[in-house]
Design a protein around this motif. Structure first.
Motif, PDB file in Angstrom:
ATOM      1  N   UNK A  40     -16.500 -41.686  45.296  1.00 26.58           N
ATOM      2  CA  UNK A  40     -15.648 -42.089  44.177  1.00 26.58           C
ATOM      3  C   UNK A  40     -14.209 -42.201  44.650  1.00 26.58           C
ATOM      4  N   UNK A  41     -13.571 -43.331  44.386  1.00 27.76           N
ATOM      5  CA  UNK A  41     -12.148 -43.477  44.669  1.00 27.76           C
ATOM      6  C   UNK A  41     -11.347 -42.927  43.499  1.00 27.76           C
ATOM      7  N   UNK A  42     -10.394 -42.069  43.805  1.00 31.99           N
ATOM      8  CA  UNK A  42      -9.453 -41.550  42.798  1.00 31.99           C
ATOM      9  C   UNK A  42      -8.119 -42.252  43.063  1.00 31.99           C
ATOM     10  N   UNK A  52     -17.931 -45.868  43.231  1.00 31.74           N
ATOM     11  CA  UNK A  52     -17.336 -45.745  41.904  1.00 31.74           C
ATOM     12  C   UNK A  52     -15.829 -45.596  42.078  1.00 31.74           C
ATOM     13  N   UNK A  53     -15.079 -45.896  41.047  1.00 36.14           N
ATOM     14  CA  UNK A  53     -13.628 -45.741  41.123  1.00 36.14           C
ATOM     15  C   UNK A  53     -13.053 -45.406  39.757  1.00 36.14           C
ATOM     16  N   UNK A  67     -14.294 -48.426  37.605  1.00 36.78           N
ATOM     17  CA  UNK A  67     -15.157 -48.037  36.493  1.00 36.78           C
ATOM     18  C   UNK A  67     -14.402 -47.556  35.265  1.00 36.78           C
ATOM     19  N   UNK A  68     -13.365 -46.745  35.519  1.00 45.91           N
ATOM     20  CA  UNK A  68     -12.686 -46.099  34.403  1.00 45.91           C
ATOM     21  C   UNK A  68     -11.177 -46.074  34.634  1.00 45.91           C
ATOM     22  N   UNK A  84     -15.625 -35.966  34.756  1.00 41.12           N
ATOM     23  CA  UNK A  84     -16.767 -36.381  33.943  1.00 41.12           C
ATOM     24  C   UNK A  84     -17.824 -37.079  34.798  1.00 41.12           C
ATOM     25  N   UNK A  85     -17.373 -37.953  35.688  1.00 39.07           N
ATOM     26  CA  UNK A  85     -18.300 -38.649  36.581  1.00 39.07           C
ATOM     27  C   UNK A  85     -18.961 -37.673  37.544  1.00 39.07           C
TER      28      UNK A  85
END
Length: 276
Positions: free
Chosen positions: A118-120, A138-139, A196-197, A210-211
């Motif tokens: 996941x990219x933050x 995901x990102x 994604x968000x 949450x992810x």
């Protein structure tokens, strides 16, 4: 994110923290955070950073306790792409070929990891930095983040970032970004499918959590099997993809957790996953 139970050796002192191009931590759930640590250079991907990131990703691939990788960044920028000063210092075709192959290997390693990445994204992500976001599974981005593949503004078409970008968003939208070099907002990036968000800056970590929580609640084998198949089928024709899917699901169904999950559904009870 939950507090880490393991502190990275590279962060034992302030000076060590400043010197290490990648900061690593891992919590007791197996969530590994790799933070780009060149804030003074907008986290540009120097050769040293690429080497360090490759080393950390390879370590995750061999770590069966790892469940999720988060790629984050120190400072205001997520990643401004390649280190242009380093690239310009000693130009040669051999050097540039090696550099871009090194970067491509890092990107492919992310996709080949058995755990979700996941990219933050807390700030700008440009050129190879945007490519890094696109290659993550995901990102989650701050509402203040911006994205661009801006090499064309310098006379260098972002060919490698274009590979990742065109596999995330529709072709015309990708090509527009590539030939104009213009920034898009986090909301536009989400609309186009690059991330994604989107969350307000102060809510970024809670949205990321949450992810993470949803992923670590699932059996590791199911997620690993699913990730490997997801990318494999995307490169196949539809008939071959269904054939591969059938084989993947059959093998997955033989896993103890899958058998337990189905039985729990039949018994109308929560599943009891085996301990990883």
């Amino acid at each position: 994110m939950k507090a880490s139970s393991i502190e990275p050796a590279a962060t034992a002192t302030t000076s060590a923290r400043e010197e290490s191009p990648i900061l690593r931590k891992q919590d007791d759930r197996g969530v590994v955070t790799l933070a780009l640590n060149r804030p003074h250079a907008f986290n540009a991907l120097s050769e040293a950073m690429l080497t360090a990131l490759q080393r950390e990703l390879d370590a995750v691939a061999d770590d069966e306790s790892a469940r999720v990788v988060v790629i984050a960044a120190e400072g205001k920028a997520f990643c401004a792409g390649h280190d242009l000063k380093e690239m310009r210092a000693a130009p040669s075709l051999d050097y540039y070929e090696r550099l871009f192959l090194q970067c491509s290997d890092v990107m492919l390693t992310i996709q080949r990891l058995p755990v979700p990445v996941i990219a933050r994204v807390q700030g700008i992500a440009t050129a190879a930095g945007c490519q890094l976001v696109a290659m993550c599974d995901l990102a989650v981005a701050s509402s203040s983040a911006k994205f661009a593949v801006s090499g064309v503004n310098l006379g260098l078409f972002c060919s490698a970032p274009g590979v990742a970008l065109s596999r995330n968003i529709l072709r015309k939208a990708a090509f527009e970004m590539l030939v104009t070099g213009e920034f898009i907002t986090a909301d536009k990036a989400k609309e186009r499918g690059l991330i994604n968000r989107v969350a307000e800056p102060e809510q970024l970590d809670s949205e990321l959590e949450k992810l993470v929580t949803a992923i670590v609640a699932k059996p590791r084998v199911a997620v690993a099997t699913g990730k490997q198949f997801f990318y494999k089928q995307a490169e196949l024709g539809i008939a071959a993809a269904y054939e591969a899917a059938s084989q993947s699901m059959a093998c997955n169904m033989m896993d103890d957790d899958a058998l337990e999950g189905v039985q729990a559904f039949i018994d109308k009870r929560p599943p009891q996953w085996k301990k990883e």
